[in-house]
Scaffold this active site. Structure first.
Site, PDB file in Angstrom:
ATOM      1  N   LYS A   9       1.005  -0.829   0.548  1.00 51.87           N
ATOM      2  CA  LYS A   9       0.371  -0.116  -0.064  1.00 51.87           C
ATOM      3  C   LYS A   9       0.942   1.232   0.120  1.00 51.87           C
ATOM      4  CE  LYS A   9      -3.792  -2.017   2.794  1.00 51.87           C
ATOM      5  NZ  LYS A   9      -4.887  -2.401   3.392  1.00 51.87           N
ATOM      6  N   TYR A  49     -12.409  -2.163  -3.804  1.00 53.03           N
ATOM      7  CA  TYR A  49     -13.153  -2.101  -2.443  1.00 53.03           C
ATOM      8  C   TYR A  49     -14.509  -2.158  -2.618  1.00 53.03           C
ATOM      9  CZ  TYR A  49      -8.279  -2.292  -0.171  1.00 53.03           C
ATOM     10  OH  TYR A  49      -7.043  -2.696  -0.019  1.00 53.03           O
ATOM     11  N   PHE A  57     -15.027   4.026   7.660  1.00 52.61           N
ATOM     12  CA  PHE A  57     -13.862   3.884   6.774  1.00 52.61           C
ATOM     13  C   PHE A  57     -13.493   4.154   5.140  1.00 52.61           C
ATOM     14  CE2 PHE A  57     -13.846  -0.231   8.058  1.00 52.61           C
ATOM     15  CZ  PHE A  57     -13.906  -1.474   6.669  1.00 52.61           C
ATOM     16  N   ARG A  85      -1.683 -13.748   4.527  1.00 56.51           N
ATOM     17  CA  ARG A  85      -2.388 -13.687   5.278  1.00 56.51           C
ATOM     18  C   ARG A  85      -1.561 -14.003   6.199  1.00 56.51           C
ATOM     19  NH1 ARG A  85      -6.529 -10.128   4.354  1.00 56.51           N
ATOM     20  NH2 ARG A  85      -7.422 -10.841   6.283  1.00 56.51           N
ATOM     21  N   THR A  91      -4.821  -7.405  10.175  1.00 48.16           N
ATOM     22  CA  THR A  91      -5.615  -6.203  10.387  1.00 48.16           C
ATOM     23  C   THR A  91      -4.926  -4.648  10.868  1.00 48.16           C
ATOM     24  OG1 THR A  91      -7.843  -7.282   9.588  1.00 48.16           O
ATOM     25  CG2 THR A  91      -7.608  -4.722   9.347  1.00 48.16           C
ATOM     26  N   ARG A 102       3.203  -6.792   9.054  1.00 46.10           N
ATOM     27  CA  ARG A 102       2.121  -5.680   9.639  1.00 46.10           C
ATOM     28  C   ARG A 102       2.492  -5.251  10.600  1.00 46.10           C
ATOM     29  NH1 ARG A 102      -3.782  -7.308   7.404  1.00 46.10           N
ATOM     30  NH2 ARG A 102      -3.466  -5.939   5.809  1.00 46.10           N
ATOM     31  N   ASN A 112      -2.164   0.003   6.551  1.00 50.15           N
ATOM     32  CA  ASN A 112      -1.226  -1.223   7.735  1.00 50.15           C
ATOM     33  C   ASN A 112      -0.379  -1.763   5.745  1.00 50.15           C
ATOM     34  OD1 ASN A 112      -3.897  -2.427   5.632  1.00 50.15           O
ATOM     35  ND2 ASN A 112      -4.477  -3.126   7.431  1.00 50.15           N
ATOM     36  N   HIS A 115      -2.178  -4.938   1.532  1.00 46.83           N
ATOM     37  CA  HIS A 115      -3.781  -5.848   1.426  1.00 46.83           C
ATOM     38  C   HIS A 115      -3.493  -7.373   0.075  1.00 46.83           C
ATOM     39  CE1 HIS A 115      -7.199  -6.974   0.294  1.00 46.83           C
ATOM     40  NE2 HIS A 115      -6.671  -7.499  -0.911  1.00 46.83           N
ATOM     41  N   GLU A 126      -9.348 -11.062  -7.801  1.00 48.86           N
ATOM     42  CA  GLU A 126      -8.523 -10.081  -7.252  1.00 48.86           C
ATOM     43  C   GLU A 126      -6.941  -9.896  -8.432  1.00 48.86           C
ATOM     44  OE1 GLU A 126      -9.579  -8.623  -2.622  1.00 48.86           O
ATOM     45  OE2 GLU A 126      -7.945  -9.725  -2.887  1.00 48.86           O
TER      46      GLU A 126
HETATM   47  P1  IDP Z   1      -7.809  -6.700   5.876  1.00 48.95           P
HETATM   48  O1  IDP Z   1      -6.467  -6.010   4.916  1.00 48.95           O
HETATM   49  O2  IDP Z   1      -7.534  -7.775   6.503  1.00 48.95           O
HETATM   50  O3  IDP Z   1      -8.315  -8.369   4.832  1.00 48.95           O
HETATM   51  P2  IDP Z   1     -10.170  -6.126   5.753  1.00 48.95           P
HETATM   52  O4  IDP Z   1     -11.232  -5.964   7.379  1.00 48.95           O
HETATM   53  O5  IDP Z   1     -10.722  -6.741   4.910  1.00 48.95           O
HETATM   54  O6  IDP Z   1      -9.195  -6.412   6.534  1.00 48.95           O
HETATM   55  O7  IDP Z   1     -10.409  -4.410   5.519  1.00 48.95           O
HETATM   56  C1  IDP Z   1      -9.477  -3.788   3.996  1.00 48.95           C
HETATM   57  C2  IDP Z   1      -8.601  -2.111   4.744  1.00 48.95           C
HETATM   58  O8  IDP Z   1      -9.366  -2.009   4.881  1.00 48.95           O
HETATM   59  C3  IDP Z   1      -7.766  -3.046   5.944  1.00 48.95           C
HETATM   60  O9  IDP Z   1      -6.581  -3.713   5.197  1.00 48.95           O
HETATM   61  C4  IDP Z   1      -7.788  -1.422   6.103  1.00 48.95           C
HETATM   62  O10 IDP Z   1      -6.289  -0.449   5.469  1.00 48.95           O
HETATM   63  C5  IDP Z   1      -8.905  -0.438   6.438  1.00 48.95           C
HETATM   64  N1  IDP Z   1      -9.935  -0.253   7.521  1.00 48.95           N
HETATM   65  C6  IDP Z   1     -10.220  -1.624   7.705  1.00 48.95           C
HETATM   66  N2  IDP Z   1     -11.030  -1.142   8.787  1.00 48.95           N
HETATM   67  C7  IDP Z   1     -10.856  -0.237   9.326  1.00 48.95           C
HETATM   68  C8  IDP Z   1     -10.814   0.815   9.816  1.00 48.95           C
HETATM   69  O11 IDP Z   1     -11.591   0.912  11.101  1.00 48.95           O
HETATM   70  N3  IDP Z   1     -10.728   2.215  10.087  1.00 48.95           N
HETATM   71  C9  IDP Z   1      -9.805   2.398   9.329  1.00 48.95           C
HETATM   72  N4  IDP Z   1      -9.461   2.180   8.245  1.00 48.95           N
HETATM   73  C10 IDP Z   1      -9.760   0.528   8.436  1.00 48.95           C
END
Ligand code: IDP
Length: 137
Positions: A9, A49, A57, A85, A91, A102, A112, A115, A126
């Site tokens: 990212k 997304y 968010f 993963r 996350t 991470r 973070n 992805h 994807e």
């Molecule tokens: P993942 O990337 O670990 O699969 P997901 O829940 O699918 O996690 O969320 C996708 C992305 O959305 C996260 O990697 C992060 O960049 C963003 N995200 C998730 N939860 C939050 C939040 O509570 N605040 C801001 N960004 C978030």
């Protein structure tokens, strides 16, 4: 052999972490089957997304993912989806296991650093979002 999509990212690319992150994948037995640097458009980020479009968010996520280039990769290997993963970590970096990307590099739950596709079916979609079959080795 499975394939999965990885994205370094904007926060990772901006901090010159591409090499260290790619090394983590290679050290853990994943092969880089395709790789390119791209600047996502707003439209692309929203489409990628789309599953999160009702989340509070979503706007922040799209702004973040489009602010500077990302590196997209197709990773290949045995159990590549789950392995990626595992290498990424949770996350929320505060909950990520020691040694994960991470835990090492991410600054917040939003920024973070990486992805990774969450399941085999999403991985197929994807990978196809970014790469033609002819670009994957
Ligand atoms: P993942 O990337 O670990 O699969 P997901 O829940 O699918 O996690 O969320 C996708 C992305 O959305 C996260 O990697 C992060 O960049 C963003 N995200 C998730 N939860 C939050 C939040 O509570 N605040 C801001 N960004 C978030």
């Amino acid at each position: 052999m499975e394939r999965t999509l990885s994205i370094i990212k904007p926060d990772g690319v901006e901090r010159n972490l591409i090499g260290q992150i790619v090394s983590k994948f290679e050290e853990n037995g994943l092969n880089i089957a395709a790789m390119k640097k791209v600047r996502l458009s707003k439209h692309q980020a929203e489409a990628f997304y789309a599953v999160h479009k009702e989340r509070p968010f979503f706007g922040e996520l799209v702004d973040f993912m489009t602010r500077s280039p990302v590196v997209v990769m197709c990773l290949k290997g045995e159990g590549a989806v789950a392995k990626n993963r595992e290498i990424m970590g949770a996350t929320n970096p505060e909950e990520a296991a020691d040694g994960t990307i991470r835990k090492l590099f991410a600054k917040s739950i939003g920024e973070n650093t990486v992805h990774g596709s969450d399941a085999l079916e999403t991985a197929k979609e994807e990978v196809a979002f970014f790469f033609a079959e002819s670009e994957i080795y």
